[in-house]
Motif scaffolding. Sequence first.
Motif, short mmCIF file in Angstrom:
data_model
loop_
_atom_site.label_atom_id
_atom_site.label_comp_id
_atom_site.label_asym_id
_atom_site.label_seq_id
_atom_site.Cartn_x
_atom_site.Cartn_y
_atom_site.Cartn_z
N LEU A 8 0.67 -1.33 -0.07
CA LEU A 8 -0.02 0.07 0.09
C LEU A 8 0.88 1.21 0.05
N GLU A 45 -7.18 9.20 -1.57
CA GLU A 45 -7.53 8.28 -0.85
C GLU A 45 -8.24 7.30 -1.57
N LYS A 46 -9.29 7.79 -2.39
CA LYS A 46 -9.96 6.86 -3.29
C LYS A 46 -9.15 6.18 -4.34
N TYR A 48 -5.89 5.58 -3.95
CA TYR A 48 -5.20 4.45 -3.14
C TYR A 48 -6.00 3.17 -3.14
N ARG A 49 -7.20 3.37 -2.83
CA ARG A 49 -8.17 2.16 -2.67
C ARG A 49 -8.36 1.37 -4.01
N GLN A 52 -5.21 -0.19 -4.97
CA GLN A 52 -4.94 -1.25 -4.23
C GLN A 52 -5.78 -2.52 -4.51
N THR A 53 -6.95 -2.25 -4.91
CA THR A 53 -7.74 -3.10 -5.52
C THR A 53 -7.40 -4.00 -6.55
N HIS A 59 -9.28 -6.01 -1.76
CA HIS A 59 -10.79 -5.24 -2.16
C HIS A 59 -11.05 -4.16 -1.07
N THR A 60 -10.47 -2.99 -1.43
CA THR A 60 -10.88 -1.96 -0.58
C THR A 60 -11.66 -0.76 -1.55
N TYR A 61 -11.85 -0.65 -2.63
CA TYR A 61 -12.63 0.06 -3.49
C TYR A 61 -13.87 -0.48 -3.93
#
Length: 130
Positions: A8, A45-46, A48-49, A52-53, A59-61
């Motif tokens: 991350l 932040e969006k 990053y998610r 990351q996904t 699966h954070t987005y």
Amino acid sequence: MKQDISTLEAIKQMVDSFYSKIKENELLGPIFEERIANNWPGHLEKMYRFWQTILLEEHTYSGSPFHPHASMPLDKMHFRTWLEIFVNNIDEQFEGPIAEEAKKRGTLMAAIFNSKIDYLNKAKHDSAQS
């Protein structure tokens, strides 16, 4: 030796450095600044998610990444510039299979978004002609 995008923290580095370059770009900077204005922390932040996904399969987005772009005044030159900055940003900092996947995904996303926006613009033009 450059590291791959495997954490991350690396995602955050990729995203932060990319948007720093976008803000400085005379073609894209004003468009992003107008749309995002004072919500850069939320946008980052969006992103990053999102990455990351996509890249780490964590699966954070959730959401639809295209929708916010649908009404933006964008064409092929914008997407070409976005992609050039995106790929160069990754190449400057990272190497490895995940970095290659990021470039592949960015290329695909730029092509799809460009195609959809082009389609929507043509549909608006055609309906205005009717």
